[in-house]
Design a protein around this motif. Structure first.
Motif, PDB file in Angstrom:
ATOM      1  N   HIS A  39     -41.735 -24.936  -0.258  1.00 47.53           N
ATOM      2  CA  HIS A  39     -40.922 -23.593  -0.299  1.00 47.53           C
ATOM      3  C   HIS A  39     -39.575 -23.520  -0.153  1.00 47.53           C
ATOM      4  O   HIS A  39     -38.834 -22.997  -0.751  1.00 47.53           O
ATOM      5  CB  HIS A  39     -41.547 -22.689   0.711  1.00 47.53           C
ATOM      6  N   HIS A  90     -34.933 -15.341   0.441  1.00 51.88           N
ATOM      7  CA  HIS A  90     -35.244 -16.457   1.240  1.00 51.88           C
ATOM      8  C   HIS A  90     -34.499 -16.786   2.428  1.00 51.88           C
ATOM      9  O   HIS A  90     -34.992 -17.097   3.367  1.00 51.88           O
ATOM     10  CB  HIS A  90     -35.500 -17.767   0.349  1.00 51.88           C
ATOM     11  N   TRP A 139     -42.443  -9.334  -2.227  1.00 55.86           N
ATOM     12  CA  TRP A 139     -41.936  -9.086  -0.860  1.00 55.86           C
ATOM     13  C   TRP A 139     -42.454  -7.789  -0.152  1.00 55.86           C
ATOM     14  O   TRP A 139     -42.362  -6.960  -1.006  1.00 55.86           O
ATOM     15  CB  TRP A 139     -40.528  -9.178  -0.810  1.00 55.86           C
ATOM     16  N   ASP A 172     -42.516 -13.116   2.733  1.00 56.75           N
ATOM     17  CA  ASP A 172     -42.594 -13.328   1.470  1.00 56.75           C
ATOM     18  C   ASP A 172     -43.971 -13.372   0.935  1.00 56.75           C
ATOM     19  O   ASP A 172     -44.839 -14.169   1.586  1.00 56.75           O
ATOM     20  CB  ASP A 172     -42.143 -14.956   1.223  1.00 56.75           C
ATOM     21  N   TRP A 174     -45.141 -14.312  -2.353  1.00 55.18           N
ATOM     22  CA  TRP A 174     -45.434 -14.855  -3.466  1.00 55.18           C
ATOM     23  C   TRP A 174     -46.655 -15.991  -3.168  1.00 55.18           C
ATOM     24  O   TRP A 174     -46.449 -16.553  -1.866  1.00 55.18           O
ATOM     25  CB  TRP A 174     -44.118 -15.792  -3.908  1.00 55.18           C
ATOM     26  N   HIS A 176     -46.635 -19.063  -3.563  1.00 53.19           N
ATOM     27  CA  HIS A 176     -45.863 -20.345  -2.992  1.00 53.19           C
ATOM     28  C   HIS A 176     -45.711 -20.177  -1.429  1.00 53.19           C
ATOM     29  O   HIS A 176     -45.487 -21.232  -0.929  1.00 53.19           O
ATOM     30  CB  HIS A 176     -44.814 -20.727  -3.831  1.00 53.19           C
TER      31      HIS A 176
HETATM   32 MN   MN3 Z   1     -40.781 -17.663  -1.647  1.00 49.71          MN
END
Ligand code: MN3
Length: 207
Positions: A39, A90, A139, A172, A174, A176
């Motif tokens: 990540h 991020h 997000w 986050d 996502w 991933h």
């Molecule tokens: Mn991410």
């Protein structure tokens, strides 16, 4: 085969990958070192690398990251926006995590959450449901929107700073972010974020 010396000048990058504010295994078992290997070291690093390529020649090079994110959105520079947006999001997210985090907030944010959502439990339910309800990648944020605390979700690289909101906290969602540790169980990841990892000190500092 001949090895040719590179002529690329060093230290020319506008954007750099921030160091994690904790050791990559410090959040185990809730968020693994392997997750950070992908990540942070691969996904976030790739956004930084791409942003450094795309910023060249835009005339935005001397602005701050936040200003570049806003300008790229306004000017509909989609590829640049996706990469600088993800870099901003991020960088913010790593600070929302702490080895000593999770649980009930303290300080000024605790009062503001009670005022806005009625109770911490209501906030928690609403935050988790927003994260679950973000279809696809994105997000979930706690923001200050003109003095009122709100939960908002954004898709892909979108970020509330382009809508004039002040981010206080983000998670986050996502795939991933959680697939290595939680596979497809996004609700469990969101609950674990709030129970074990959320850095209320950072959220307080953003008020
Ligand atoms: Mn991410």
């Amino acid at each position: 085969m001949t090895l040719v010396a590179t002529t690329k000048e060093e230290n020319m990058d506008i954007f750099t990958l921030p160091t994690l504010p904790f050791a990559k295994d410090a959040l185990e078992p809730h968020m693994s070192a392997e997750t950070f290997d992908f990540h942070h070291a691969k996904h976030h690093n790739a956004y930084v690398g791409k942003a450094n390529e795309l910023i060249i020649g835009t005339g935005l090079e001397n602005l701050s990251l936040e200003e570049i994110v806003k300008a790229a959105k306004t000017k509909e520079m989609g590829a640049l926006f996706n990469n600088v947006g993800q870099h901003y999001n991020h960088s913010f997210f790593w600070n929302c995590l702490s080895p000593n985090g999770g649980g009930i907030p303290t300080g000024a944010i605790a009062d503001k959450i009670n005022t806005a959502f009625g109770s911490f439990d209501s906030f928690k339910t609403e935050f988790i449901n927003a994260g679950i309800g973000q279809f696809g990648s994105g997000w979930v944020w706690l923001v200050d929107n003109n003095g009122t605390l709100e939960i908002v979700k954004t898709a892909n690289a979108d970020t509330p700073i382009t809508d004039g909101m002040k981010p206080l906290l983000v998670c986050d969602v996502w795939e991933h972010a959680y697939y290595i540790d939680f596979q497809n169980r996004r609700p469990d990841f969101l609950a674990s974020f709030l129970d074990n990892l959320v850095n209320w000190e950072f959220a307080n500092s953003n008020l």
